[in-house]
Design an enzyme around this catalytic site. Sequence first.
Site, PDB file in Angstrom:
ATOM      1  N   CYS A 251      56.055 -73.390 -15.452  1.00 28.59           N
ATOM      2  CA  CYS A 251      56.746 -72.609 -14.374  1.00 28.59           C
ATOM      3  C   CYS A 251      57.818 -71.770 -14.736  1.00 28.59           C
ATOM      4  CB  CYS A 251      56.960 -73.433 -13.180  1.00 28.59           C
ATOM      5  SG  CYS A 251      55.136 -73.946 -12.277  1.00 28.59           S
ATOM      6  N   GLU A 384      50.072 -69.066 -14.429  1.00 26.54           N
ATOM      7  CA  GLU A 384      49.677 -69.705 -12.989  1.00 26.54           C
ATOM      8  C   GLU A 384      49.832 -68.659 -11.999  1.00 26.54           C
ATOM      9  OE1 GLU A 384      51.145 -73.424 -12.066  1.00 26.54           O
ATOM     10  OE2 GLU A 384      50.200 -74.330 -13.504  1.00 26.54           O
TER      11      GLU A 384
END
Length: 829
Positions: A251, A384
């Site tokens: 992330c 993602e």
Amino acid sequence: MSRTAPRRTRLRLGLTATALLTAATLVPAPAHAEDVTDYTISVDPAAQGAAIDDTMYGVFFEDINRAADGGLYAELVQNRSFEYSTADNGSYTPLTSWTAAGTAEVVDDSGRLNERNRNYLSLGAGSSVTNAGYNTGIRLEQGERYDFSVWARAAGGSTLTVSLKDAAGPLATARQVAVEGGWAKYRATFTASRTSNRGRLAVASSNAAALDMVSLFPRETFRNQPNGLRKDLAEKIAALKPGFVRFPGGCLVNTGSMEDYSESSGWQRKRSYQWKDTIGPVEERATNANFWGYNQSYGLGYYEYFRFAEDVGAMPLPVVPALVTGCGQNRATDDEALLKRHIQDTLDLIEFANGPATSTWGQVRAGMGHPKPFGLTHIGVGNEENLPREFFARFQRFRAAIEAEYPDITVVSNSGPDDSGTTFDTAWQLNREGDVDLVDEHYYNSPQWFLQNNDRYDSYDRGGPKVFLGEYASQGNAWKNGLAEAAFMTGLERNADVVKLASYAPLLANEDYVQWSPDMIWFNNHASWGSANYEVQKLFMTNVGDRVVPSRASTTPDVSGPLTGAVGLSTWATSAAYDDVKVTSADGTALLSDDFSGDASQWTHSGGGSWSVRDGQYVQTDEAAENTLVTAGDPAWHDYDLHVKATKKAGKEGFLVAFGVKDTGNYYWWNLGGWNNTRSAVEQASDGGKSTLISKAGSIETGRAYDIDVKVRGRQVTLYLDGQEWGSFTDDKPAEPFRQVVTEDARTGELIVKVVNAQPAEARTAIDLGGAKVASRARVTTLAADAEAVNTETDAPVTPVTSTFRGVADEFTYTFPAHSVTFLRIARR
């Protein structure tokens, strides 16, 4: 779970139906084998299975859980350059981890060390500062050497007294450092006189001085590399023999601003991870606000990542941002100039890794001490992203530019944050249409999901993009989690022609700074230990084999009946109101009816939050509480209809309606407006771990009443929102506890029979090697423990045990222990 009925036949793959019947009828069981077994494994050693690449298994490093600073990066001083900020964490100040005596002030002015290193410490005459390090303090081991350095200036000259101590007194002989004039780097070396986990580094100044980049490194780092890595952690990673190292995230790759540092933008304290920030002299590297809520110094940067991959013999696999944020942020930039700059940065990265020492960026690499290219072959773009079309449009721009200059580089795409759902399906469609080479999948699910989905890749298109399973874990560090992952990994290997790379995630966790759990390797300031999951990964990663040998195993009968359970209501960081709850059996019998005109006595409060009956509604008012589950009804209910009216009052998300509730760790719920009110999904909780069964984009409006209906029939569930069918699923996949795969080691010629028995009973198994000529002995490695066992700093119940089995033959019987993973390495004759 009950096991299969006794079997008396041993069947081989590759036979016709007639031949199978003949074999079962005419071939007697050999005298040395047991007549009654629970399972059979049949192997066809002459058949050619999928080749397994050397890079099949690797590791994924993300700076989460203090994995870098305070972890793998060996620096012992926390906040060494006084750059901590409230932008990193609301509790931080520039003196976090420091204690000052006398006059000490952190300054950001034109006297700074350099433009990237903004803050420095102004220390008054006779004043001192003391650093507490990480965890309980600075770890020092008796007899070991430690290298101190500091950038300092003192216009009138000053003597720095540098000492190491704990509450009991000195830990080494103090050193005197004479500082004179402008900024310069000063060094000293200590030898620890005793061992302590609670050490402190103190720096006192005789006269006014300025300090920056106060550093203490153990002399002994991994491979004794300068600006190096903590030895025990790096050695545990190296022991896995990883085929690749994916870095730096995760992330933190594509969150935050993509812009450049500038005075006007506050020097971008929440800047996305950009590789050029992380190279060159450490005192000239940026620090940054880490996505996971702390500061990252970038002392462990791209050069160190490449060097580490090389040191452990792994393929480096860096990931760069695609200018579409992920991890719930869901933003895409349309700044063409910014996009072009990031594409050029990526091309520069490849030159930094692979270019000759005479090239622009190859020269930078060589200047850092590595004239030889690193040999980069793969690069990931993005991570993602939950906006698949926006991401893929930008991915294509990156890929085209990379392939134009570096056609031998494999550019890796991804499929979003989940194992299924609208984003996943759209991303895969785009990846197939775009003829992408490799797609990065991520998922974190319950152990049951991993036991149910061993066949996930059996049906993938053999001619389509290959899979990089870049992040996966079964939501726990107990042995039952390791067993489920091991069972799933047999399916990864069986499909090695589709799944080309796989890595468990996350890799590291400092036990005092945890943002995510489970994790593979745990540590504090003085010790590290491998989880049960680590032992599974290590066993598979060091016994991969070079090709799959086709094999087949019998299965365990599925004894599941209809979906049963009570009902429930919940919220997550949201205030919501519920009304008109009705549960009716399939024949129309009323099972539950509550309009909250009285009290809430039918409901059991099992979670947090603040529930009360207000104005004929059941209201949860705590906007900070997560999972406030209340339940009603009978866990034996089946084949019923649930109706509820729900209204979001305030907060970040929507509401959750549960069904099939057995207890607080086992249920289904319809999560409407989850993930910061960006999508809705049906999730299944099994022993506390969750898996997503259906997922769709969408949000919930505040103040609007929604009619929610859930229809349960057998194991099929249909969901309705405001009278319209929203989706349905059938939860009928068995969680098979007995899994296996067989591979061959080309170097030794050994067959490696890998068996997972994830049930609380041993499994007597007839193994038919299909006529292979084999030695009578097998080298055996077994992992076995109680299902709930967890490895800790002081206890490792999940530890490999090696032995020799002397009963190997073309057909033989082996009993696999309960809750076990067993590898038999069988030599051919």
